[in-house]
Design an enzyme around this catalytic site. Structure first.
Site, PDB file in Angstrom:
ATOM      1  CB  VAL A 158      -0.207 -13.740  -1.775  1.00 27.79           C
ATOM      2  CG1 VAL A 158      -0.944 -14.747  -2.628  1.00 27.79           C
ATOM      3  CG2 VAL A 158      -1.053 -12.503  -1.492  1.00 27.79           C
ATOM      4  CE1 TYR A 202      -7.736  -2.430  -4.022  1.00 28.28           C
ATOM      5  CE2 TYR A 202      -8.503  -0.539  -5.282  1.00 28.28           C
ATOM      6  CZ  TYR A 202      -8.306  -1.906  -5.172  1.00 28.28           C
ATOM      7  OH  TYR A 202      -8.652  -2.746  -6.199  1.00 28.28           O
ATOM      8  CB  ILE A 232     -14.793  -6.042 -12.310  1.00 30.10           C
ATOM      9  CG1 ILE A 232     -13.713  -5.353 -13.161  1.00 30.10           C
ATOM     10  CG2 ILE A 232     -15.151  -7.414 -12.886  1.00 30.10           C
ATOM     11  CD1 ILE A 232     -14.117  -4.950 -14.563  1.00 30.10           C
TER      12      ILE A 232
END
Ligand code: NAD
Length: 264
Positions: free
Chosen positions: A81, A172, A205
């Site tokens: 991407v 990040y 997660i």
């Protein structure tokens, strides 16, 4: 209330196939949250193009979802991407086949920690490339197609660390903060063209990315989650289905925090 009105309301709340026939591009879909999003979108009736930089793992995911939901439900689009030319070729391919694009889920992401003083330009380029530049390339390319039909839903993936910050994650966390600003700006600019833009900010997660921090740190973080456990990838996927669907037709510019209440 008039019966006709009620019928109309129940139609718009029919949760069975929320994304029936919606042409959707989901990035970073070989594993983790992206894989769960492909499965959830397929169950909701979407026509999916699934991207990842890892071709073999992506093909495995695509085959598994097609086995469950029918051949042709998902098409694999392996590319990086961060590479604008690859993004252009992929979006062109979708447009050639369907002449439309209804949903973009910018999910691909890279997390690598480094303390201040040890951060290299290569690390910055790699993380910004996957997390920010990729999302920006695809947002622009997909929005151009969506504008023609005056409709579309774009979902970007932030993180709670993009709101709170986190030691060791200067790069990040700043990419995830950028995603929130990008989402708000794009939502304002694209609203008059009928396109909604939202972000999801996951907490912790249960994916390879999260497990890469190691069991000791992981347990420390879990102890701070009021719901007492890591989130499941499908719990982020459900939020993505909702934001992609007409159920969220009046929601744009929003960052939906899905974190088991860590931020409260
Ligand atoms: N897991 C968490 O706790 C958590 C928390 C907050 C935010 N997020 C975000 O959710 C998204 C998905 O995370 P995950 O936990 O599923 O991670 P993951 O590492 O399990 O999966 C990420 C996927 O993105 C792909 N990818 C990376 N760079 C790419 C590129 N340049 N082009 C195409 N594909 C690329 C990877 O190959 C991988 O399949 C990421 O944006 C991540 O930052 C995750």
């Amino acid at each position: 209330m008039l019966t006709e009105e009620l019928v109309q309301m129940s139609q718009s709340y029919d949760k069975g196939r929320l994304l029936e026939g919606k042409v959707s591009l989901i990035t970073g879909a070989a594993k983790g949250i992206g894989k769960a999003e492909v499965e959830a979108f397929a169950a909701a009736g979407a026509i999916i193009f699934a991207n990842d930089i890892h071709r073999d793992e992506l093909n495995e995911t695509v085959s598994a979802v097609n086995d469950r939901h029918g051949a042709g439900t998902v098409t694999a689009l392996p590319f990086d991407v961060a590479n604008l030319d690859d993004c252009k070729a992929a979006v062109l391919r979708i447009h050639k086949k369907h002449s439309r694009l209804d949903v973009l889920v910018n999910n691909a992401g890279l997390m690598k920690d480094a303390l201040i003083g040890t951060i290299t330009p290569d690390l910055i380029n790699a993380i910004y490339g996957a997390n920010v530049f990729g999302s920006m390339h695809l947002l622009q390319l997909c929005a151009k197609i969506m504008m023609r039909h005056r409709s579309g839903s774009i979902i970007n993936t932030s993180s709670i660390v993009g709101i709170t910050g986190n030691p060791g994650q200067l790069v990040y966390s700043s990419t995830k903060g950028a995603i929130i600003a990008m989402t708000r700006t794009a939502a304002k600019e694209l609203a008059p063209r009928g396109i909604r833009v939202n972000a999801i900010a996951p907490g912790m997660i249960d994916t390879d990315m999260m497990n890469s921090i190691g069991p000791k740190f992981l347990q420390k973080h879990i102890d701070n989650i009021p719901l007492g456990r890591l989130g499941r990838p499908e719990e982020i996927a459900s939020a993505a289905v909702f934001l992609a669907s007409d159920m969220a037709s009046y929601i744009t510019g929003h960052t939906l925090v899905v974190d088991g209440s860590v931020l409260v």
